[in-house]
Enzyme design. Structure first.
Site, PDB file in Angstrom:
ATOM      1  N   ASP A   1       1.029  -1.316  -0.069  1.00 52.14           N
ATOM      2  CA  ASP A   1      -0.173   0.110   0.190  1.00 52.14           C
ATOM      3  C   ASP A   1       0.874   1.369   0.054  1.00 52.14           C
ATOM      4  O   ASP A   1       2.015   1.158   0.652  1.00 52.14           O
ATOM      5  CB  ASP A   1      -0.864  -0.044   1.354  1.00 52.14           C
ATOM      6  CG  ASP A   1      -1.655  -1.085   1.492  1.00 52.14           C
ATOM      7  OD1 ASP A   1      -2.129  -1.628   0.338  1.00 52.14           O
ATOM      8  OD2 ASP A   1      -2.393  -1.520   2.547  1.00 52.14           O
TER       9      ASP A   1
HETATM   10  N1  URA Z   1      -1.193  -5.884   3.806  1.00 51.39           N
HETATM   11  C1  URA Z   1      -1.663  -4.527   3.865  1.00 51.39           C
HETATM   12  O1  URA Z   1      -2.633  -4.475   4.593  1.00 51.39           O
HETATM   13  N2  URA Z   1      -1.012  -3.806   3.311  1.00 51.39           N
HETATM   14  C2  URA Z   1       0.193  -3.857   2.625  1.00 51.39           C
HETATM   15  O2  URA Z   1       0.828  -3.110   1.913  1.00 51.39           O
HETATM   16  C3  URA Z   1       0.753  -5.450   2.631  1.00 51.39           C
HETATM   17  C4  URA Z   1      -0.146  -6.328   3.269  1.00 51.39           C
END
Ligand code: URA
Length: 229
Positions: free
Chosen positions: A101
Site C-alpha cells: 500500500d
Molecule cells: N497488507 C496490507 O494491509 N498492506 C500492505 O501493504 C501489505 C499487506
C-alpha cells in the site's frame, strides 16, 4: 547478438536511435569506434556509448526499500511509482513482485524476469512474506491462535490461510503470510477490532530487506538471493 539489438536491449533506446548514435561515431567496441550495426557481439565485449560502459542486457533482480507515498504500480495519477526510483533502462516496464500500500514501507522485489516474478507472487509457491506491524490497541495473546487458524475477512467467503504471528511488544508484532489478499494485514487486524498504524515488510521468502538501504534506495539481488526464491 547483433550490436544494435544488444545496445537497444541494454539501454532501452530504439533501434533507430541506436543507428543514429552508431552513425555519429558515439559507440566503441573494444576501444575502437564502430559503425556496423550488424556486428555480432557478446557479454565479453567492451562496449561504450558516449564514453559510458554499456551493461550486458539480461535479467535484473532488485530489492528496494519502499518509502511512504510511493505506489507499487507501473503508473499512477496521484503518487510517484516505486519504478521511478530505479535508475535503469526500461525500469518502467519491470515487474513489481507483491505490491505494498502507499503508506506501507519496506521490502519490494522488482525484476524484468516475468517467470521469477510469478514464483514470488503466486499463492501456489507459498512464499512467506513477513511484516512488522504497529497497532493502535494492544495485541492480545489470543491473536496468535486466531491468525494460525485463519480469520474471515470482511466481504470474503474463505478464511485466510494459517499465518504466523509473533507479538514482540504490546502494540507491535511480526506477521508472516503465505498469501497476499487486498490490504490483508490491515484487514486481519481489523477482524480482531484493532487498527494497523504502521506496516513495514521485512522479508519475502528467504530474502530479507538489507538494513543498509535507506528508504528509496535499492540494490541488485545476489545470485543466492535470486536462486533462493
Ligand atoms: N497488507 C496490507 O494491509 N498492506 C500492505 O501493504 C501489505 C499487506
Amino acid at each position: 547478438m547483433r550490436l544494435d539489438k544488444y545496445l537497444s536491449h541494454s539501454t532501452g533506446l530504439s533501434r533507430k536511435e541506436i543507428h543514429r548514435l552508431l552513425h555519429a561515431g558515439k559507440i566503441t567496441l573494444n576501444e575502437q569506434p564502430v559503425r556496423n550495426a550488424g556486428l555480432k557481439v557478446s557479454e565479453q565485449d567492451d562496449i561504450y556509448l558516449d564514453g559510458f560502459p554499456v551493461e550486458a542486457p539480461g535479467a535484473r533482480y532488485l530489492m528496494l526499500n519502499k518509502p511512504v507515498d510511493f505506489v507499487c504500480a507501473n503508473s499512477d495519477g496521484s503518487y510517484p511509482t516505486v519504478l521511478s526510483l530505479i535508475d535503469l533502462p526500461r525500469a518502467d516496464e519491470m515487474h513489481i513482485c507483491g505490491r505494498l500500500d502507499v503508506d506501507t514501507t519496506g521490502l519490494v522485489l522488482i525484476t524484468n524476469d516475468g517467470k521469477w516474478a510469478h514464483r514470488v507472487t503466486s499463492p501456489r509457491h507459498k512464499t512467506g512474506k513477513r511484516y512488522r506491524v504497529w497497532t493502535s490497541d494492544p495485541i492480545p495473546a489470543e491473536a496468535v491462535a486466531r491468525f494460525a487458524e485463519g480469520v474471515m475477512l470482511n466481504g470474503e467467503d474463505k478464511p485466510t490461510l494459517p499465518a504466523e504471528l509473533e507479538i514482540v511488544a504490546e502494540n507491535e508484532a511480526l506477521l508472516t503470510l503465505q498469501e497476499g489478499r487486498y490490504h490483508q494485514v490491515k484487514r486481519m487486524f481489523a477482524a480482531l477490532g484493532n487498527h494497523v498504524q504502521r506496516l513495514h515488510r521485512e522479508q519475502i521468502g528467504t530474502i530479507s530487506l538489507d538494513e543498509e538501504l535507506e528508504p528509496g534506495e535499492y540494490r541488485l539481488l545476489t545470485e543466492d538471493e535470486v536462486k533462493g526464491i
